[in-house]
Write a protein that holds these residues in place. Sequence first.
Motif, PDB file in Angstrom:
ATOM      1  N   ARG A  10       0.840  -1.209   0.000  1.00  0.00           N
ATOM      2  CA  ARG A  10       0.000   0.000   0.000  1.00  0.00           C
ATOM      3  C   ARG A  10       0.872   1.256   0.000  1.00  0.00           C
ATOM      4  O   ARG A  10       0.588   2.227  -0.694  1.00  0.00           O
ATOM      5  N   HIS A  64       3.940   1.455  -1.106  1.00  0.00           N
ATOM      6  CA  HIS A  64       4.574   1.524  -2.427  1.00  0.00           C
ATOM      7  C   HIS A  64       3.644   2.209  -3.424  1.00  0.00           C
ATOM      8  O   HIS A  64       4.062   3.109  -4.163  1.00  0.00           O
ATOM      9  N   ASP A  65       2.390   1.785  -3.429  1.00  0.00           N
ATOM     10  CA  ASP A  65       1.435   2.359  -4.373  1.00  0.00           C
ATOM     11  C   ASP A  65       1.201   3.842  -4.085  1.00  0.00           C
ATOM     12  O   ASP A  65       1.080   4.654  -5.006  1.00  0.00           O
ATOM     13  N   THR A 116       4.146   5.793  -5.475  1.00  0.00           N
ATOM     14  CA  THR A 116       4.095   5.841  -6.935  1.00  0.00           C
ATOM     15  C   THR A 116       3.001   6.792  -7.408  1.00  0.00           C
ATOM     16  O   THR A 116       3.212   7.639  -8.282  1.00  0.00           O
ATOM     17  N   ASP A 117       1.825   6.668  -6.800  1.00  0.00           N
ATOM     18  CA  ASP A 117       0.691   7.497  -7.233  1.00  0.00           C
ATOM     19  C   ASP A 117       0.915   8.979  -6.919  1.00  0.00           C
ATOM     20  O   ASP A 117       0.509   9.853  -7.686  1.00  0.00           O
ATOM     21  N   ASP A 159       9.461   5.006  -8.116  1.00  0.00           N
ATOM     22  CA  ASP A 159       9.525   3.623  -7.659  1.00  0.00           C
ATOM     23  C   ASP A 159      10.472   3.585  -6.465  1.00  0.00           C
ATOM     24  O   ASP A 159      11.668   3.826  -6.601  1.00  0.00           O
TER      25      ASP A 159
END
Length: 290
Positions: free
Chosen positions: A178, A180-181, A184-185, A190
């Motif tokens: 979560r 990580h996302d 990124t978002d 990354d």
Amino acid sequence: MRQNLDPAKRGTVTRRTVLASLGLGLGLAGCAALAPETRGRAPGIRSPGPAAGPTLTPRPQPAAVPPPAAFRQPVPVLARVAVPPGTLSALPGEGSLLAWTVDDGSNSEVVARYIRFAADTGIRLTFFVTGSYGAWTDNAESLRSLVASGQIQLANHTWSHADLSALPDGEVTAELGRNHDFLTDTFGVDARPYFRPPYGRHNGRVDALAADLGYTAPTLWYGSLSDSGLIGEQQLLEFADAWFLPQHIVIGHLNFEPVTNVFPQLRAMLVNRGLTTVTLNDVFTSASHP
Ligand SMILES: [Zn+2]
């Protein structure tokens, strides 16, 4: 602040003094009170090794060392090396690099001040982000350009600052995934392969689950500003005096204001010691950052 900057004395007397004071307890409060993150040295770490590592490409030196107020940290030109397998806690080889890393983000104003400090000085930082803190959304706009330029690197400190070693497999994956996302978002980056397990708590199971997501580099530290809880400015400077040393990965926190009140002194310490701040991506190559 302590004036003794003699490296030999700093490495012996001061460090012992600091470790002894830690043993007495520091009245810490906050998300990581009395946790391993408050210690000067991470558990189970290795010493900075003699292995070949990145070296600074010599640059023309100015005629005189500028005063700290006018000094801007250079963008390092490094021969990067592949990130080694296993737990990371120091930078390889000989050199004059300092990986200044800062964690959590429970205080939005502290995060804002660190971002301004970096923008004003060129100091390079790695933020280990805990995405559930509102500070990361509050400060996303001002952070984005520094992240895009690589001056501030974002890495994964789990979504909710969970002790991963105490969670079942699925929740370990969810905590890292979560976050990580979110990174990124929100920032278009990354964060892999670097993750810092909250409280420094990890094990083979956690590391394997993280590696399945591409987080192959559990990143601890080799010296701490010990400010995951609230400590005084003088104490903070003493920890910096003990740990702002070549090839160290140092951990600080984005949680309490005292560190932001001694930014000028911390910056002067870097200048006086000839240290160049680096992010992890400045030093290491990885699959995500070749
Ligand atoms: Zn933390």
